[in-house]
Design a protein around this motif. Structure first.
Motif, short mmCIF file in Angstrom:
data_model
loop_
_atom_site.label_atom_id
_atom_site.label_comp_id
_atom_site.label_asym_id
_atom_site.label_seq_id
_atom_site.Cartn_x
_atom_site.Cartn_y
_atom_site.Cartn_z
N VAL A 1 35.16 15.21 33.76
CA VAL A 1 36.62 14.69 33.92
C VAL A 1 36.60 13.34 33.05
N VAL A 2 37.43 13.29 32.17
CA VAL A 2 37.50 11.96 31.29
C VAL A 2 38.71 11.68 31.02
N GLU A 3 39.34 10.32 31.21
CA GLU A 3 40.47 9.57 30.88
C GLU A 3 40.38 8.82 29.48
N ASN A 4 41.02 9.18 28.70
CA ASN A 4 41.06 8.80 27.33
C ASN A 4 42.09 7.94 27.03
N VAL A 5 41.94 6.80 26.45
CA VAL A 5 43.17 5.83 26.12
C VAL A 5 42.53 5.17 24.78
N ILE A 6 43.68 5.31 23.66
CA ILE A 6 43.54 4.65 22.58
C ILE A 6 44.71 3.43 22.39
N VAL A 7 44.14 2.25 22.25
CA VAL A 7 44.97 0.93 22.50
C VAL A 7 44.72 0.10 20.82
#
Length: 98
Positions: free
Chosen positions: A87-93
Motif C-alpha cells: 500500500v502506498v500513499e503518493n503525493v507530488i508537491v
C-alpha cells in the motif's frame, strides 16, 4: 520550480513489491528525477505508524513529476504493487521559489 514526489509505503509481499522497486529508479531517471531518500532509517515524530518505508524524489518541475507518475512505464511497474504487494500513499508537491 522544483517538485517533490513523496511516498509512504507498507510492503505486504516483498517478492512482488521488489518487481516494482527494481524498475522504478530507471523510470524516474528518464524523467530527470533524483531519489533523495528511499527506504533508509526513519523516525516517526507524530502520527500513525501505518507505513514503514519512506521515499522522496526531486524533479525539476511538477509537470515532470506528474508525467513520470502517469507514464506507461511507471503504470506498468506500479501494477505489481497495486495488485496487493503493498500500500502506498503518493503525493507530488511543488517546492518553494528560490
Amino acid at each position: 520550480m522544483a517538485a517533490y514526489w513523496v511516498a509512504r509505503a507498507r510492503i505486504d509481499d516483498p517478492v512482488e513489491y521488489k518487481k516494482y522497486t527494481d524498475q522504478v529508479p530507471a523510470i524516474i531517471a528518464r524523467f530527470g528525477g533524483r531519489i533523495l531518500a528511499r527506504g533508509g532509517p526513519y523516525r516517526i515524530m507524530e502520527g500513525p505508524e501505518n507505513f514503514s518505508r519512506f521515499i522522496v524524489i526531486e524533479f525539476d518541475s511538477m509537470e515532470q513529476a506528474i508525467a513520470c507518475f502517469e507514464s506507461p512505464a511507471y503504470v506498468e511497474a506500479a501494477s505489481f504493487r497495486r495488485s496487493g504487494a503493498g500500500v502506498v500513499e503518493n503525493v507530488i508537491v511543488e517546492g518553494l521559489a528560490p
